[in-house]
Design a protein around this motif. Structure first.
Motif, PDB file in Angstrom:
ATOM      1  N   CYS A  82       0.805  -1.224   0.000  1.00 58.38           N
ATOM      2  CA  CYS A  82       0.000   0.000   0.000  1.00 58.38           C
ATOM      3  C   CYS A  82       0.838   1.274   0.000  1.00 58.38           C
ATOM      4  O   CYS A  82       0.290   2.365   0.193  1.00 58.38           O
ATOM      5  CB  CYS A  82      -0.922   0.006   1.221  1.00 58.38           C
ATOM      6  N   GLN A  83       2.151   1.180  -0.204  1.00 55.26           N
ATOM      7  CA  GLN A  83       3.013   2.358  -0.069  1.00 55.26           C
ATOM      8  C   GLN A  83       2.644   3.472  -1.049  1.00 55.26           C
ATOM      9  O   GLN A  83       2.874   4.652  -0.774  1.00 55.26           O
ATOM     10  CB  GLN A  83       4.477   1.973  -0.242  1.00 55.26           C
ATOM     11  N   GLY A  84       2.034   3.122  -2.185  1.00 55.64           N
ATOM     12  CA  GLY A  84       1.625   4.150  -3.144  1.00 55.64           C
ATOM     13  C   GLY A  84       0.535   5.045  -2.612  1.00 55.64           C
ATOM     14  O   GLY A  84       0.356   6.178  -3.096  1.00 55.64           O
ATOM     15  N   LEU A  85      -0.213   4.563  -1.602  1.00 57.38           N
ATOM     16  CA  LEU A  85      -1.302   5.334  -1.014  1.00 57.38           C
ATOM     17  C   LEU A  85      -0.902   5.980   0.308  1.00 57.38           C
ATOM     18  O   LEU A  85      -1.685   6.735   0.873  1.00 57.38           O
ATOM     19  CB  LEU A  85      -2.518   4.422  -0.778  1.00 57.38           C
ATOM     20  N   LEU A  86       0.293   5.677   0.777  1.00 62.16           N
ATOM     21  CA  LEU A  86       0.724   6.139   2.098  1.00 62.16           C
ATOM     22  C   LEU A  86       1.637   7.356   1.969  1.00 62.16           C
ATOM     23  O   LEU A  86       2.194   7.620   0.902  1.00 62.16           O
ATOM     24  CB  LEU A  86       1.452   4.997   2.828  1.00 62.16           C
ATOM     25  N   PRO A  87       1.822   8.107   3.073  1.00 65.65           N
ATOM     26  CA  PRO A  87       2.691   9.296   3.022  1.00 65.65           C
ATOM     27  C   PRO A  87       4.169   8.933   2.936  1.00 65.65           C
ATOM     28  O   PRO A  87       4.534   7.759   2.903  1.00 65.65           O
ATOM     29  CB  PRO A  87       2.361  10.018   4.337  1.00 65.65           C
ATOM     30  N   LEU A  88       5.025   9.964   2.942  1.00 64.29           N
ATOM     31  CA  LEU A  88       6.482   9.811   2.847  1.00 64.29           C
ATOM     32  C   LEU A  88       6.863   9.029   1.592  1.00 64.29           C
ATOM     33  O   LEU A  88       7.642   8.063   1.637  1.00 64.29           O
ATOM     34  CB  LEU A  88       7.040   9.126   4.101  1.00 64.29           C
ATOM     35  N   ASN A  89       6.316   9.468   0.472  1.00 65.86           N
ATOM     36  CA  ASN A  89       6.598   8.829  -0.809  1.00 65.86           C
ATOM     37  C   ASN A  89       6.877   9.915  -1.853  1.00 65.86           C
ATOM     38  O   ASN A  89       6.104  10.113  -2.797  1.00 65.86           O
ATOM     39  CB  ASN A  89       5.412   7.962  -1.241  1.00 65.86           C
ATOM     40  N   PRO A  90       7.987  10.668  -1.676  1.00 66.72           N
ATOM     41  CA  PRO A  90       8.236  11.831  -2.547  1.00 66.72           C
ATOM     42  C   PRO A  90       8.439  11.473  -4.013  1.00 66.72           C
ATOM     43  O   PRO A  90       8.226  12.314  -4.892  1.00 66.72           O
ATOM     44  CB  PRO A  90       9.502  12.450  -1.951  1.00 66.72           C
ATOM     45  N   LEU A 126       8.771   5.785   3.591  1.00 68.65           N
ATOM     46  CA  LEU A 126       8.051   5.147   4.699  1.00 68.65           C
ATOM     47  C   LEU A 126       8.400   3.665   4.772  1.00 68.65           C
ATOM     48  O   LEU A 126       8.649   3.120   5.863  1.00 68.65           O
ATOM     49  CB  LEU A 126       6.540   5.330   4.519  1.00 68.65           C
ATOM     50  N   SER A 127       8.421   3.002   3.625  1.00 68.13           N
ATOM     51  CA  SER A 127       8.762   1.582   3.610  1.00 68.13           C
ATOM     52  C   SER A 127      10.198   1.352   4.073  1.00 68.13           C
ATOM     53  O   SER A 127      10.484   0.423   4.826  1.00 68.13           O
ATOM     54  CB  SER A 127       8.576   1.011   2.204  1.00 68.13           C
ATOM     55  N   GLY A 219      17.631   9.743   1.107  1.00 68.64           N
ATOM     56  CA  GLY A 219      16.889   9.558   2.348  1.00 68.64           C
ATOM     57  C   GLY A 219      17.903   9.404   3.462  1.00 68.64           C
ATOM     58  O   GLY A 219      19.084   9.718   3.281  1.00 68.64           O
ATOM     59  N   PRO A 220      17.495   8.895   4.617  1.00 72.81           N
ATOM     60  CA  PRO A 220      18.439   8.674   5.721  1.00 72.81           C
ATOM     61  C   PRO A 220      19.318   7.456   5.455  1.00 72.81           C
ATOM     62  O   PRO A 220      19.204   6.418   6.095  1.00 72.81           O
ATOM     63  CB  PRO A 220      17.519   8.468   6.925  1.00 72.81           C
ATOM     64  N   VAL A 221      20.216   7.602   4.478  1.00 67.92           N
ATOM     65  CA  VAL A 221      21.021   6.466   4.029  1.00 67.92           C
ATOM     66  C   VAL A 221      21.995   6.002   5.109  1.00 67.92           C
ATOM     67  O   VAL A 221      22.157   4.807   5.352  1.00 67.92           O
ATOM     68  CB  VAL A 221      21.779   6.828   2.734  1.00 67.92           C
ATOM     69  N   ALA A 222      22.664   6.934   5.777  1.00 69.14           N
ATOM     70  CA  ALA A 222      23.708   6.568   6.743  1.00 69.14           C
ATOM     71  C   ALA A 222      23.158   5.708   7.872  1.00 69.14           C
ATOM     72  O   ALA A 222      23.796   4.735   8.289  1.00 69.14           O
ATOM     73  CB  ALA A 222      24.359   7.824   7.304  1.00 69.14           C
TER      74      ALA A 222
END
Length: 559
Positions: A82-90, A126-127, A219-222
């Motif tokens: 469902c990540q396509g419908l969820l936030p944090l998906n720039p 988000l994922s 993203g927060p890669v480190a």
């Protein structure tokens, strides 16, 4: 070569204070860390509604592990689909297909991080953070929690009076995450940030005639790279993993990430020695692990210094640099490849599919053995399985009833120990045979000897909870996803929970006093026997497959 020796020495140096700290942090005795971390841990217990002081039997402990992981798998599966419908998906990434989402959820919930997708292109922020990174903390913490439960139940001669079972899973898990995994990951993440891991998300094109700017998903890669290395996870933010400069930008970053591969597994040898009091035993186990590691690493380094047979007539003879970063060269790539398969980590700074046949075979052998340091917690747990088998064989050899630390090893224990050890060849070879029998399902890029190695490597990586791959496979299909899910689940929970059950069963038995015929399990002779059992069991199980794969390829093409 000097770089490799320095990294081995660095791990040995850092593992001593870390092992002492882990033993102190996870001790059943009250200490100052209880006050320091209690302000974080107590609200977690209250929020979860658990009594952290309630001792569990091994059955309840195992059930708690399974219930939590089923819940985590279902939650992660839902997030991925469902990540396509969820936030944090720039980047507007759509949801995953159900089979890819299921494989990804199970893979990360089993500390495997096998990826049938490309991270930056198929997962939202988000994922990556809520689902992936959460599992990357909880799954190694579970392995360490079970190891500590086994150690204080089976190895401690006089268990503390607070133990009325094997411990409390939620208590062990919370303390492991809060006191060990989070602080270590924070330190490594800061070091990697200092080295420039979170890079700019826009770069100018090299061609001066092109005025466009290329955007790179960030993203927060480190923070993810830190826990992927420390927690023997392996799944990176980017598909090519630590071959990408955004994950591994400098020589020092490469040293930090390479050392992180084995840091906790080596430190656990010291921690368990202090927790259990069996220092000679853990020293012997450490000696076997180091011997296996040096042999494997030396062979892989030698192999990758040889020319690539496929390119001999196309270029000047030299080391095998195909699939490798020139900034790391063959030695540091071989060291990483060897350590990442010795520790069930699976992250890469070079493409394993491009290793010479001998080097690729040693990576497979590392995963077959899977106790050369091994994953966080589960590496030592797996070694205990072989220790139990060696105790059974050794006791019979000296004409004594089989026993382990004075506890009788009977039919029930040996049945489950044998099942946990034999499940590996049964699952890996069975699934490999089914796959190569259906070429359309295998979808591999090499139909010859290397094609068999690709299939064998994928299932071995899944069962060993490693996650690396030979690639060249069209593995994002329902067949590969579901077949690997089977290997992932069996390979994670059977070898981890069987020793827990055996520890629980043996704890309830009367300890026989040591006599002249008692097998000294901390002696060099017994450690040699255990090492022999490990080698023989794995050679008997996998030598025919190796002959048909990398050995045949080596004979035909060269090293």
């Amino acid at each position: 070569m000097n770089d490799m020796i320095a990294i081995y020495a660095l791990v040995a140096l850092l593992s001593v204070p870390l092992g002492i700290y882990i033993a102190f942090a996870l001790s059943t005795q009250t200490n100052r860390l209880d006050t320091l971390f209690g302000v974080i841990e107590k609200p977690i217990y209250r929020l979860a509604g658990v009594n952290s002081q309630h001792a569990m039997t091994w059955q309840v402990y195992a059930l708690a592990i399974l219930k939590l992981h089923v819940g985590l798998i279902l939650l992660a599966w839902l997030v991925f689909m469902c990540q396509g419908l969820l936030p944090l998906n720039p980047d507007g990434i759509p949801g995953m297909p159900w089979d890819t989402a299921l494989h990804t959820a199970v893979s990360f919930a089993t500390n495997t991080n096998q990826q049938h997708y490309s991270g930056q292109a198929q997962l939202s922020h988000l994922s990556q953070t809520f689902a992936i990174v959460t599992l990357q903390f909880l799954t190694p913490a579970t392995g360490l929690a079970v190891l500590v439960a086994i150690a204080r139940t089976l190895l401690v001669a006089k268990p503390a009076k607070v133990l009325n079972g094997v411990g409390n899973y939620y208590h062990d898990l919370t303390r492991t995450v809060v006191r060990v995994m989070l602080p270590l990951a924070a330190v490594v993440a800061l070091l990697l940030t200092w080295q420039g891991v979170p890079a700019a998300h826009q770069v100018d094109m090299l061609d001066p005639q092109v005025e466009e700017v290329q955007s790179i998903p960030l993203g927060p890669v480190a923070s993810m790279v830190a826990i992927k290395q420390l927690g023997t996870n392996g799944g990176g933010w980017y598909g090519p993993n630590s071959t990408v400069p955004l994950e591994n930008p400098t020589p020092l970053a490469n040293v930090i990430e390479t050392a992180s591969l084995t840091l906790i597994p080596v430190a656990l040898l010291i921690a368990i020695a202090l927790i259990s009091g069996r220092r000679r035993l853990m020293t012997g186990i450490g000696a076997v692990m180091i011997a296996f590691s040096l042999i494997s690493t030396s062979v892989v380094v030698y192999s990758e210094r040889m020319p690539n047979a496929a390119l001999v007539e196309l270029s000047q003879p030299g080391a095998n640099l195909e699939g490798k970063e020139l900034r790391f060269g063959t030695d540091l790539s071989a060291l990483w490849g060897s350590w990442t398969t010795q520790t069930s980590n699976g992250s890469v700074n070079a493409m394993h599919d491009s290793f010479n046949p001998m080097g690729g075979m040693m990576l497979l052998m590392d995963m077959f053995v899977n106790v050369t340091f091994g994953g966080v917690g589960v590496g030592l747990i797996g070694f205990f399985l072989y220790l139990m088998l060696a105790a059974f064989v050794g006791s019979l050899m000296v004409g004594r009833a089989p026993e382990l630390f004075g506890k009788p090893l009977e039919t029930r224990e040996m049945r489950w120990i044998s099942l946990a050890i034999l499940a590996q060849p049964l699952v890996i070879l069975g699934l490999s045979a089914l796959t190569v029998a259906m070429p359309s399902a295998a979808a591999n890029s090499n139909p010859g000897f290397h094609g068999l190695s690709q299939v064998l490597y994928e299932f071995t990586s899944a069962f060993a909870n490693n996650g690396s791959g030979f690639e060249g496979l069209g593995d994002d299909t329902p067949w590969w996803n579901i077949a690997c899910v089977v290997a992932l689940l069996i390979g994670r929970f059977l070898p981890m929970l069987v020793p827990l059950a055996v520890a629980g069963w043996l704890a309830a038995k009367r300890t026989a006093p040591a006599g002249r015929g008692t097998l000294p399990m901390d002696s060099p002779a017994f450690m040699g026997l255990t090492a022999g059992v490990i080698v023989i069991v794995n050679l008997l199980g996998f030598l025919p497959a190796l002959v048909l794969g990398p050995i045949a390829e080596s004979v035909v093409q060269g090293f």
